[in-house]
Scaffold this motif. Structure first.
Motif, PDB file in Angstrom:
ATOM      1  N   ARG A  66       9.134  -3.078 -11.332  1.00 54.79           N
ATOM      2  CA  ARG A  66      10.190  -2.189 -10.789  1.00 54.79           C
ATOM      3  C   ARG A  66      10.300  -0.934 -11.496  1.00 54.79           C
ATOM      4  O   ARG A  66      10.205   0.034 -10.523  1.00 54.79           O
ATOM      5  N   LYS A  67       9.971  -0.790 -12.705  1.00 53.08           N
ATOM      6  CA  LYS A  67      10.346   0.638 -13.132  1.00 53.08           C
ATOM      7  C   LYS A  67       9.219   1.319 -13.052  1.00 53.08           C
ATOM      8  O   LYS A  67       9.192   2.764 -12.925  1.00 53.08           O
ATOM      9  N   TYR A  68       8.114   0.651 -13.176  1.00 50.32           N
ATOM     10  CA  TYR A  68       6.616   1.435 -13.018  1.00 50.32           C
ATOM     11  C   TYR A  68       6.764   1.661 -11.480  1.00 50.32           C
ATOM     12  O   TYR A  68       6.067   3.035 -11.162  1.00 50.32           O
ATOM     13  N   PHE A  69       6.993   1.132 -10.567  1.00 49.63           N
ATOM     14  CA  PHE A  69       6.917   1.301  -8.865  1.00 49.63           C
ATOM     15  C   PHE A  69       7.918   2.424  -8.860  1.00 49.63           C
ATOM     16  O   PHE A  69       7.457   3.450  -8.064  1.00 49.63           O
ATOM     17  N   PHE A  70       9.073   2.541  -9.321  1.00 52.93           N
ATOM     18  CA  PHE A  70      10.022   3.779  -8.991  1.00 52.93           C
ATOM     19  C   PHE A  70       9.370   4.916  -9.436  1.00 52.93           C
ATOM     20  O   PHE A  70       9.571   5.795  -9.011  1.00 52.93           O
ATOM     21  N   ALA A  71       9.053   5.246 -10.639  1.00 50.20           N
ATOM     22  CA  ALA A  71       8.468   6.214 -11.416  1.00 50.20           C
ATOM     23  C   ALA A  71       7.051   6.643 -10.551  1.00 50.20           C
ATOM     24  O   ALA A  71       7.060   7.794 -10.371  1.00 50.20           O
ATOM     25  N   LEU A  72       6.277   5.759 -10.169  1.00 47.21           N
ATOM     26  CA  LEU A  72       4.900   6.076  -9.182  1.00 47.21           C
ATOM     27  C   LEU A  72       5.559   6.714  -7.873  1.00 47.21           C
ATOM     28  O   LEU A  72       5.083   7.945  -7.802  1.00 47.21           O
ATOM     29  N   ILE A  73       6.554   6.176  -7.239  1.00 48.57           N
ATOM     30  CA  ILE A  73       7.126   6.780  -5.967  1.00 48.57           C
ATOM     31  C   ILE A  73       7.574   8.173  -6.499  1.00 48.57           C
ATOM     32  O   ILE A  73       7.441   9.100  -5.419  1.00 48.57           O
ATOM     33  N   GLN A  74       8.400   8.134  -7.382  1.00 49.46           N
ATOM     34  CA  GLN A  74       9.087   9.614  -7.793  1.00 49.46           C
ATOM     35  C   GLN A  74       7.935  10.583  -8.039  1.00 49.46           C
ATOM     36  O   GLN A  74       8.110  11.775  -7.426  1.00 49.46           O
ATOM     37  N   ARG A  75       6.947  10.537  -8.598  1.00 46.62           N
ATOM     38  CA  ARG A  75       5.750  11.137  -9.065  1.00 46.62           C
ATOM     39  C   ARG A  75       5.138  11.492  -7.731  1.00 46.62           C
ATOM     40  O   ARG A  75       4.926  12.799  -7.606  1.00 46.62           O
ATOM     41  N   LEU A  76       4.842  10.594  -7.059  1.00 43.94           N
ATOM     42  CA  LEU A  76       3.832  11.030  -5.659  1.00 43.94           C
ATOM     43  C   LEU A  76       4.992  11.732  -4.551  1.00 43.94           C
ATOM     44  O   LEU A  76       4.245  12.775  -4.011  1.00 43.94           O
TER      45      LEU A  76
ATOM     46  N   LEU B 271       0.923  -1.174   0.000  1.00 52.16           N
ATOM     47  CA  LEU B 271      -0.029  -0.051  -0.145  1.00 52.16           C
ATOM     48  C   LEU B 271       0.865   1.226   0.035  1.00 52.16           C
ATOM     49  O   LEU B 271       1.893   1.332   0.852  1.00 52.16           O
ATOM     50  N   ILE B 272       0.531   2.239  -0.867  1.00 51.53           N
ATOM     51  CA  ILE B 272       1.069   3.657  -1.021  1.00 51.53           C
ATOM     52  C   ILE B 272       0.275   4.342  -0.135  1.00 51.53           C
ATOM     53  O   ILE B 272      -0.906   4.705  -0.551  1.00 51.53           O
ATOM     54  N   VAL B 273       0.789   4.945   1.035  1.00 46.78           N
ATOM     55  CA  VAL B 273      -0.173   5.970   1.563  1.00 46.78           C
ATOM     56  C   VAL B 273       0.488   7.342   1.374  1.00 46.78           C
ATOM     57  O   VAL B 273       1.785   7.674   1.539  1.00 46.78           O
ATOM     58  N   GLY B 274      -0.782   8.332   1.067  1.00 47.98           N
ATOM     59  CA  GLY B 274       0.062   9.794   0.701  1.00 47.98           C
ATOM     60  C   GLY B 274      -0.155  10.508   2.028  1.00 47.98           C
ATOM     61  O   GLY B 274       0.020  10.093   2.937  1.00 47.98           O
ATOM     62  N   GLU B 275       0.271  11.839   1.691  1.00 44.31           N
ATOM     63  CA  GLU B 275       0.561  12.730   2.718  1.00 44.31           C
ATOM     64  C   GLU B 275      -0.493  12.929   3.794  1.00 44.31           C
ATOM     65  O   GLU B 275      -0.329  13.377   4.839  1.00 44.31           O
ATOM     66  N   HIS B 276      -1.848  12.888   3.180  1.00 46.37           N
ATOM     67  CA  HIS B 276      -2.938  12.725   4.095  1.00 46.37           C
ATOM     68  C   HIS B 276      -3.463  11.671   4.538  1.00 46.37           C
ATOM     69  O   HIS B 276      -4.764  11.413   5.213  1.00 46.37           O
ATOM     70  N   ARG B 277      -2.644  10.626   4.789  1.00 44.27           N
ATOM     71  CA  ARG B 277      -2.809   9.462   5.252  1.00 44.27           C
ATOM     72  C   ARG B 277      -3.842   8.839   4.651  1.00 44.27           C
ATOM     73  O   ARG B 277      -4.743   7.840   5.270  1.00 44.27           O
ATOM     74  N   THR B 278      -4.080   8.844   3.423  1.00 43.38           N
ATOM     75  CA  THR B 278      -5.136   8.211   2.413  1.00 43.38           C
ATOM     76  C   THR B 278      -4.408   7.231   1.553  1.00 43.38           C
ATOM     77  O   THR B 278      -3.149   7.405   1.189  1.00 43.38           O
TER      78      THR B 278
END
Length: 161
Positions: free
Chosen positions: A127-137, A109-116
């Protein structure tokens, strides 16, 4: 239809009286990644390797928490054998079910800044998609790469001045 709506609302926020809540609140990082795993699962081992890499490379932006669903004896040996660098806590399956963990692991689970909960993975992500997603978020963008609505409105207003 009603049951689906209730289920969606049930899983949106991190629960207030939960040990995970305490862990998420301990640091002011934008994103928290929760990984529910077991010691006997081969995909879990690969997900832990991926999360170790994220913790190593993005530790200033992202907090990684592993949630072990096995008992304490196996957990200690497992943490040592994989050189797990991130925080690991233990929960039982009943507690984990509140986060959408059913009968298969890993669940990330990826939890954002408002704990959602921003994104759920019920299998090992690419791996490539996951790293890109984390960088965007972690840069303040939404999952799809766009700015949040209010920021888009602010940019539009600024360009109109």
């Amino acid at each position: 239809m009603f049951k689906i709506i209730v289920a969606c609302i049930f899983f949106i926020n991190i629960y207030a009286n939960d040990i995970l809540q305490e862990q998420i609140d301990t640091e002011n990082k934008t994103i928290t990644i929760l990984c529910f795993y077991t010691t006997w699962c081969p995909a879990c081992k690969k997900s832990i390797e991926l999360l170790n890499e994220i913790d190593k490379n993005l530790h200033t932006k992202v907090k990684v928490i592993g949630i072990d669903l096995d008992d304490g004896i196996k957990r200690k040996n497992y943490i040592e054998s994989l050189d797990i660098r991130f925080k690991v806590i233990n929960q039982n399956l009943l507690q984990a079910r509140r986060y959408g963990v059913k009968d298969s692991v890993p669940v990330i689970l990826i939890v954002g800044e408002h704990r959602t909960i921003v994104k759920r993975f019920y299998e090992l992500p690419n791996r490539k998609y996951f790293f890109a997603l984390i960088q965007r978020l972690s840069s303040g963008y939404l999952e799809n790469g766009t700015l949040p609505v209010q920021e888009r409105i602010d940019l539009w207003k600024k360009s109109r001045d």
